[in-house]
Design an enzyme around this catalytic site. Structure first.
Site, mmCIF file in Angstrom:
data_model
loop_
_atom_site.group_PDB
_atom_site.id
_atom_site.type_symbol
_atom_site.label_atom_id
_atom_site.label_comp_id
_atom_site.label_asym_id
_atom_site.label_seq_id
_atom_site.Cartn_x
_atom_site.Cartn_y
_atom_site.Cartn_z
ATOM 1 N NE ARG A 10 -13.081 19.214 28.572
ATOM 2 C CZ ARG A 10 -12.128 19.472 27.689
ATOM 3 N NH1 ARG A 10 -12.380 19.335 26.409
ATOM 4 N NH2 ARG A 10 -10.953 19.884 28.068
ATOM 5 C CB THR A 28 -14.515 10.617 31.044
ATOM 6 O OG1 THR A 28 -15.300 11.740 31.504
ATOM 7 C CG2 THR A 28 -14.343 9.635 32.184
ATOM 8 C CG ASP A 56 -10.404 26.066 32.170
ATOM 9 O OD1 ASP A 56 -10.494 24.850 32.387
ATOM 10 O OD2 ASP A 56 -11.356 26.870 32.346
ATOM 11 C CG ASP A 68 -9.735 27.504 35.671
ATOM 12 O OD1 ASP A 68 -10.658 27.517 36.511
ATOM 13 O OD2 ASP A 68 -9.095 26.481 35.385
#
Ligand SMILES: O=P(O)(O)OC[C@H]1O[C@H](OP(=O)(O)OP(=O)(O)O)[C@H](O)[C@@H]1O
Ligand SMILES: O=c1cc[nH]c(=O)[nH]1
Ligand SMILES: [Mg+2]
Length: 213
Positions: free
Chosen positions: A108, A112, A204, A207
């Site tokens: 992603r 944006t 995340d 991560d």
């Protein structure tokens, strides 16, 4: 299992909820995070496969003939969305070792929030298979929606998404873009923040699984 809305189900099993709480904790390190994600995926797979059709077979036990049941020839493929979906693959394969595994590489864009495709490889006979897409996080829904756009070009038998945490915004987007897809998750959280992260979420997922960042 709770029906959140049409075709969207939340797993309320105590083991799933307990393990989900552990992975939300920011103090849970990568090793434990990985193990827990795999375990949750396995528990979810148990529920998701509940309606697989069975057929009767006869086998010989040491004592006599038994009429028994086996899964009747449904072909499955699991498709993790890279990277974070990889963390769920082994949990499913432990229960469904014959499943084929496709991969869809999407990240992603942080500005944006739109998905960017970088790799796709699906089994050749996708049109004969029931597909379970794996991604721990359904945030804006852009990545999952793009993954189903891609897979649908191959006319699979059926489509499911298995995720750990979904945002209401992602559910809305996915069920609008792909009303035929069944969505299974372990929690529907409150909202997205200004960076498109699920609140409270778990951060995340990629991560945390791979120790990057
Ligand atoms: O619903 P969306 O708004 O599209 O966001 C969800 C996506 O974001 C994360 O991937 P990310 O882009 O962080 O890639 P990674 O798995 O490689 O870390 C996550 O694993 C989903 O694929
Ligand atoms: O909360 C979020 C949103 C997108 N991707 C993640 O890994 N976490
Ligand atoms: Mg990530």
């Amino acid at each position: 299992m709770i029906e959140y809305k049409k075709n969207v189900y939340v797993f309320d099993h105590p083991l799933i909820q307990h393990k989900l709480t552990l992975i939300r904790d920011k103090n849970t390190g990568s090793k434990e995070f990985r193990e827990l994600v795999e375990e949750i995926a396995m528990l979810m797979a148990y529920e998701v496969t509940r309606n697989l059709p069975l057929k009767e077979v006869e086998i010989e036990t040491p004592v006599g003939i038994a009429k028994c049941k086996v899964i009747s020839g449904r072909k499955l493929a699991i498709v993790p969305i890279l990277r974070a979906g990889l963390g769920m693959v082994d949990g499913l394969l432990r229960l469904i070792p014959a499943a084929k595994v496709g991969h869809i590489g999407l990240y992603r864009d942080p500005q944006t929030l739109k998905p960017v495709e970088y790799y796709c490889k699906l089994p050749q006979d996708v049109h004969e298979r029931d597909i379970i897409v794996l991604d721990p996080m359904l945030a804006t829904g852009g990545s999952a929606s793009a993954a189903f756009d891609y897979i649908k070009k191959y006319n699979p038998q059926s489509l499911k998404l298995m995720c750990l945490i979904a945002a209401p915004e992602g559910i809305e987007r996915l069920t609008t873009d792909h009303p035929d897809v069944e969505v299974y998750c372990a929690a529907v959280d409150e909202k997205l923040n200004d960076h498109g992260y699920i609140v409270p979420g778990l951060g995340d997922a990629g991560d945390r699984l791979f120790g990057t960042k």
